[in-house]
Write a protein that holds these residues in place. Structure first.
Motif, PDB file in Angstrom:
ATOM      1  N   LEU A   7       0.773  -1.278   0.009  1.00  0.00           N
ATOM      2  CA  LEU A   7      -0.006   0.235  -0.080  1.00  0.00           C
ATOM      3  C   LEU A   7       0.760   1.270   0.008  1.00  0.00           C
ATOM      4  CD1 LEU A   7      -2.651  -0.986   2.398  1.00  0.00           C
ATOM      5  CD2 LEU A   7      -2.839  -1.054   0.033  1.00  0.00           C
ATOM      6  N   VAL A   8       0.703   2.129  -0.846  1.00  0.00           N
ATOM      7  CA  VAL A   8       1.212   3.541  -0.862  1.00  0.00           C
ATOM      8  C   VAL A   8       0.214   4.677  -0.634  1.00  0.00           C
ATOM      9  CG1 VAL A   8       2.583   5.006  -2.370  1.00  0.00           C
ATOM     10  CG2 VAL A   8       2.684   2.503  -2.513  1.00  0.00           C
ATOM     11  N   ILE A   9       0.405   5.339   0.388  1.00  0.00           N
ATOM     12  CA  ILE A   9      -0.743   6.081   0.787  1.00  0.00           C
ATOM     13  C   ILE A   9      -0.414   7.534  -0.182  1.00  0.00           C
ATOM     14  CG2 ILE A   9      -1.715   7.487   2.673  1.00  0.00           C
ATOM     15  CD1 ILE A   9      -2.027   4.457   2.867  1.00  0.00           C
ATOM     16  N   ASP A  10      -1.539   8.041  -0.658  1.00  0.00           N
ATOM     17  CA  ASP A  10      -1.513   9.329  -1.336  1.00  0.00           C
ATOM     18  C   ASP A  10      -2.049  10.451  -0.413  1.00  0.00           C
ATOM     19  OD1 ASP A  10      -1.010   8.091  -3.832  1.00  0.00           O
ATOM     20  OD2 ASP A  10      -3.032   7.362  -4.198  1.00  0.00           O
ATOM     21  N   GLU A  11      -2.802  10.346   0.239  1.00  0.00           N
ATOM     22  CA  GLU A  11      -3.032  11.544   1.307  1.00  0.00           C
ATOM     23  C   GLU A  11      -3.777  11.058   2.502  1.00  0.00           C
ATOM     24  OE1 GLU A  11      -5.991  15.442   1.311  1.00  0.00           O
ATOM     25  OE2 GLU A  11      -5.855  14.090  -0.548  1.00  0.00           O
ATOM     26  N   THR A  12      -3.258  11.796   3.622  1.00  0.00           N
ATOM     27  CA  THR A  12      -3.758  11.409   5.022  1.00  0.00           C
ATOM     28  C   THR A  12      -4.755  12.532   5.391  1.00  0.00           C
ATOM     29  OG1 THR A  12      -1.625  10.471   5.659  1.00  0.00           O
ATOM     30  CG2 THR A  12      -3.112  11.084   7.420  1.00  0.00           C
ATOM     31  N   ILE A  13      -6.109  12.048   5.955  1.00  0.00           N
ATOM     32  CA  ILE A  13      -7.123  12.790   6.313  1.00  0.00           C
ATOM     33  C   ILE A  13      -7.303  12.748   7.802  1.00  0.00           C
ATOM     34  CG2 ILE A  13      -9.400  13.305   6.048  1.00  0.00           C
ATOM     35  CD1 ILE A  13      -9.427  12.321   3.349  1.00  0.00           C
ATOM     36  N   ASP A  14      -7.180  13.727   8.525  1.00  0.00           N
ATOM     37  CA  ASP A  14      -7.668  13.732   9.876  1.00  0.00           C
ATOM     38  C   ASP A  14      -9.090  14.316  10.176  1.00  0.00           C
ATOM     39  OD1 ASP A  14      -7.531  13.751  12.697  1.00  0.00           O
ATOM     40  OD2 ASP A  14      -5.938  15.209  12.947  1.00  0.00           O
ATOM     41  N   ASP A  18     -11.712  19.320  -3.533  1.00  0.00           N
ATOM     42  CA  ASP A  18     -10.498  18.556  -4.035  1.00  0.00           C
ATOM     43  C   ASP A  18     -10.844  16.923  -4.362  1.00  0.00           C
ATOM     44  OD1 ASP A  18      -7.428  18.293  -4.216  1.00  0.00           O
ATOM     45  OD2 ASP A  18      -7.736  16.895  -2.637  1.00  0.00           O
ATOM     46  N   THR A  19     -11.740  16.516  -3.576  1.00  0.00           N
ATOM     47  CA  THR A  19     -11.948  15.133  -3.834  1.00  0.00           C
ATOM     48  C   THR A  19     -12.986  14.902  -5.126  1.00  0.00           C
ATOM     49  OG1 THR A  19     -12.150  14.364  -1.523  1.00  0.00           O
ATOM     50  CG2 THR A  19     -13.402  12.827  -3.159  1.00  0.00           C
ATOM     51  N   MET A  20     -13.631  15.980  -5.431  1.00  0.00           N
ATOM     52  CA  MET A  20     -14.560  16.005  -6.580  1.00  0.00           C
ATOM     53  C   MET A  20     -13.623  16.404  -7.921  1.00  0.00           C
ATOM     54  SD  MET A  20     -17.896  15.613  -6.158  1.00  0.00           S
ATOM     55  CE  MET A  20     -18.673  16.522  -7.326  1.00  0.00           C
ATOM     56  N   SER A  21     -12.534  16.922  -7.728  1.00  0.00           N
ATOM     57  CA  SER A  21     -11.693  17.423  -8.953  1.00  0.00           C
ATOM     58  C   SER A  21     -10.618  16.167  -9.314  1.00  0.00           C
ATOM     59  CB  SER A  21     -10.740  18.596  -8.651  1.00  0.00           C
ATOM     60  OG  SER A  21      -9.816  18.305  -7.433  1.00  0.00           O
ATOM     61  N   HIS A  22     -10.726  15.323  -8.454  1.00  0.00           N
ATOM     62  CA  HIS A  22      -9.594  13.933  -8.905  1.00  0.00           C
ATOM     63  C   HIS A  22     -10.563  12.863  -9.368  1.00  0.00           C
ATOM     64  CE1 HIS A  22      -6.698  16.120  -6.281  1.00  0.00           C
ATOM     65  NE2 HIS A  22      -5.847  15.591  -6.937  1.00  0.00           N
ATOM     66  N   THR A  23     -10.387  12.527 -10.477  1.00  0.00           N
ATOM     67  CA  THR A  23     -11.053  11.489 -11.047  1.00  0.00           C
ATOM     68  C   THR A  23     -10.255  10.272 -10.957  1.00  0.00           C
ATOM     69  OG1 THR A  23      -9.984  11.898 -13.195  1.00  0.00           O
ATOM     70  CG2 THR A  23     -12.305  13.029 -12.715  1.00  0.00           C
ATOM     71  N   LEU A  56      -5.297   6.473  -2.924  1.00  0.00           N
ATOM     72  CA  LEU A  56      -5.491   5.946  -1.665  1.00  0.00           C
ATOM     73  C   LEU A  56      -5.392   6.687  -0.602  1.00  0.00           C
ATOM     74  CD1 LEU A  56      -5.587   2.901  -1.118  1.00  0.00           C
ATOM     75  CD2 LEU A  56      -3.297   2.664  -0.664  1.00  0.00           C
ATOM     76  N   LEU A  57      -6.259   6.718   0.233  1.00  0.00           N
ATOM     77  CA  LEU A  57      -6.428   7.718   1.464  1.00  0.00           C
ATOM     78  C   LEU A  57      -6.311   7.233   2.802  1.00  0.00           C
ATOM     79  CD1 LEU A  57      -9.666   9.563   0.472  1.00  0.00           C
ATOM     80  CD2 LEU A  57      -7.390  10.167  -0.224  1.00  0.00           C
ATOM     81  N   ARG A  58      -5.684   7.676   3.573  1.00  0.00           N
ATOM     82  CA  ARG A  58      -5.506   6.977   5.167  1.00  0.00           C
ATOM     83  C   ARG A  58      -6.554   8.057   6.060  1.00  0.00           C
ATOM     84  NH1 ARG A  58      -1.029   8.650   9.109  1.00  0.00           N
ATOM     85  NH2 ARG A  58      -1.460   7.272  10.790  1.00  0.00           N
ATOM     86  N   VAL A  60      -7.377   2.726   5.950  1.00  0.00           N
ATOM     87  CA  VAL A  60      -7.245   2.708   4.411  1.00  0.00           C
ATOM     88  C   VAL A  60      -8.104   2.540   3.528  1.00  0.00           C
ATOM     89  CG1 VAL A  60      -5.075   2.243   2.608  1.00  0.00           C
ATOM     90  CG2 VAL A  60      -4.722   2.774   5.371  1.00  0.00           C
ATOM     91  N   LEU A  61      -8.401   3.184   2.605  1.00  0.00           N
ATOM     92  CA  LEU A  61      -9.425   2.802   1.668  1.00  0.00           C
ATOM     93  C   LEU A  61      -9.043   3.697   0.261  1.00  0.00           C
ATOM     94  CD1 LEU A  61     -11.274   5.709   1.741  1.00  0.00           C
ATOM     95  CD2 LEU A  61     -12.496   4.653   3.776  1.00  0.00           C
ATOM     96  N   ASP A  62      -9.946   3.419  -0.764  1.00  0.00           N
ATOM     97  CA  ASP A  62      -9.679   3.871  -1.886  1.00  0.00           C
ATOM     98  C   ASP A  62     -10.707   5.236  -2.080  1.00  0.00           C
ATOM     99  OD1 ASP A  62      -8.167   1.800  -3.147  1.00  0.00           O
ATOM    100  OD2 ASP A  62      -9.591   0.489  -3.352  1.00  0.00           O
ATOM    101  N   GLU A  63     -10.208   6.175  -2.651  1.00  0.00           N
ATOM    102  CA  GLU A  63     -11.089   7.205  -3.248  1.00  0.00           C
ATOM    103  C   GLU A  63     -12.039   7.146  -3.985  1.00  0.00           C
ATOM    104  OE1 GLU A  63      -9.927  12.090  -2.897  1.00  0.00           O
ATOM    105  OE2 GLU A  63      -8.788  10.738  -4.421  1.00  0.00           O
ATOM    106  N   GLY A  64     -11.825   6.274  -4.880  1.00  0.00           N
ATOM    107  CA  GLY A  64     -13.023   5.954  -6.119  1.00  0.00           C
ATOM    108  C   GLY A  64     -14.387   6.003  -5.648  1.00  0.00           C
TER     109      GLY A  64
END
Length: 493
Positions: A133-140, A155-160, A164-166, A182-186
């Motif tokens: 797993l390679v984390i692209d962004e961490t969200i607190d 920002d989430t709406m702009s990424h198609t 991978l989010l933490r 850790v989950l997929d943003e899709g």
């Protein structure tokens, strides 16, 4: 004389067929004016603006709504992850079957779940690919500032692409337990897009319903009364004698006031037109009478001139008084003729020295300047102005003659330039104007300062000055004399 003749050619100098184009900007008769269609009228504009404003309001509501949707979606993932890790606590060694672990992660919608309890336990559900797993962004999620939430949502709406989010935060089921997922943003992006489409559809429905309700309210309370008033104005323009078809409005708001004032205005205008027609007929008769009377007075003046050579001293003594009476009668006829004209002639502006004009006025008042009476000027040498010479001559002469007839011994004309204007003062040292004359000054047949006067002279004088873009007013009146001020635009500088 008909009302049509009075309101066009006699009053404006224009033929009747030119009145519409010169005054109203259109040569169409009133009965051919058509009200705008729905697409071009006020109704369509109100409807369109209402829809636009409601949609703008929905856009302002959408931003915090989509941010809240994203926060709830991620919070739900934390709760699902926390629930999935409870299976680890049911085993003695906190170990479960790998297939069951994958099933729990699949139901939680995560690739990895970590749980940190207050008593120091660290529990984790990891899939077979957890090491890669390679984390692209961490969200607190504990950082819930409104600006940060809205910015993150867009920002989430702009990424198609699928990042991978933490996601980390305290569990909604146990506030003292920290959960990391850790989950997929899709799937989040797809859920937010679907939510946005639902909001858009709902916004359109709300905007149409709101716009329709507002449109109907405005149509009932504002637009229809305005359309009715517009139609009445068009009809009134075509036929001013049109009777009132509807009773006065009983509404107490601004529209009701406007409708009542319009109806009252129609009554007043109709009354004024009827009075103007009678005055026009009277004016025609007065003009004919004055014309004949001037001829009679001219004959009487010739007779008076012959009486000056009479051998009877009593006759010769009475001649000056007779001549003055005849002069007043001629002046009265001239004033009435000038006043019965519809308006003063158009000014012919020329440049001329004002002192020369005052000298001509002094010469014309020679018969009044006797027994020590005088007329003087106080102005810069060569003081020149641009005005209608003939009209200004009549005004200054009238003011000077009135002062001398009221008992003034000296009349002074002063002139200067100030703030882009020409200020001319006619000052006398007479007894001043009576209070009754001051109250009714410049009012025909009421503002005379001497017995037997009509007050037309001052009324005509002010009219002649105003038609040149200036004004005539009484600045001062008292026991030391009167002061009239003439103000004209300075066109000579």
């Amino acid at each position: 004389m008909s009302r049509r003749d009075l309101s066009t050619e006699d009053r404006t100098g224009l033929p009747p067929d030119r009145l519409g184009s010169d005054r109203l900007g259109s040569d169409r008769p009133a009965d051919r004016i058509e009200l705008p269609s729905f697409g071009r009228g006020l109704s369509a504009r109100v409807l369109a603006l209402t829809v636009v404003f409601v949609m703008l309001s929905e856009v302002l509501i959408y931003a915090p709504s989509i941010a809240r949707f994203r926060l709830d979606w991620l919070t739900e993932k934390l709760a699902s992850g926390h629930l999935a890790t409870l299976a680890l606590e049911a085993t003695p060694d906190y170990m479960i079957d790998p297939q069951l672990e994958l099933t729990l992660l699949q139901h939680a919608g995560a690739r990895l779940v970590a749980l940190h309890t207050p008593d120091g336990k660290n529990l984790m559900l990891r899939g077979a690919t957890a090491a890669q797993l390679v984390i692209d962004e961490t969200i607190d999620l504990d950082d819930r500032g409104p600006v940060n939430l809205i910015a993150s949502a867009f920002d989430t709406m702009s990424h198609t692409d699928n990042r991978l989010l933490r996601v980390m935060g305290h569990s909604p089921r146990s506030p003292d337990t920290l959960v990391e997922v850790v989950l997929d943003e899709g799937p989040l992006h797809e859920a937010m897009v679907a939510y946005s489409w639902r909001v858009l559809g709902l916004s359109i429905v709300i905007s149409m319903i709101t716009a329709t309700l507002i449109f109907l309210a405005l149509q009932l309370f504002i637009i229809r009364p305005m359309q009715r008033m517009t139609a009445e104005m068009v009809r009134f323009r075509g036929d001013p004698e049109m009777p009132l078809d509807e009773p006065l409005s009983k509404r107490r708001d601004e529209i009701g006031i406007a409708e009542r004032e319009f109806e009252l205005m129609r009554v007043e205008v109709r009354r004024a037109l009827q009075q103007k027609e009678r005055l026009a007929a009277l004016g025609t008769a007065v003009n004919k009478i004055n014309h004949d009377l001037r001829g009679i007075l001219s004959t009487a003046r010739l007779v008076a001139d012959r009486l000056t050579g009479s051998g009877d001293p009593e006759v010769r003594k009475a001649v000056p008084g007779l001549e003055k009476a005849l002069d007043r009668a001629v002046d009265l006829c001239s004033d009435i003729l000038n006043f019965t004209r519809e308006g003063p002639p158009r000014p012919e502006l020329t440049r001329f020295p004002l002192d020369e004009l005052c000298l001509e006025v002094q010469e014309s008042l020679a018969r009044h300047l006797s027994d020590g009476k005088a007329m003087a000027t106080e102005m810069a040498e060569g003081f020149a102005i641009v005005a209608d010479r003939g009209q200004l001559f009549r005004v200054i002469r009238n003011l000077g003659e009135n002062a001398l007839q009221m008992g003034a011994n000296r009349v002074t004309v002063r002139a200067l330039r100030r703030d882009g204007k020409i200020e001319i003062e006619v000052v006398d040292d007479g007894p001043g104007l009576p209070p009754k004359a001051v109250e009714n000054l410049f009012r025909p047949f009421r503002g005379s300062a001497r017995a037997g006067g009509t007050g037309l002279g001052l009324a005509i004088a002010r009219e002649l000055i105003r038609v040149q873009g200036g004004d005539l007013r009484l600045s001062e009146s008292g026991i030391h004399g009167a002061r009239f001020a003439i103000e004209l635009p300075d066109r000579a500088s």
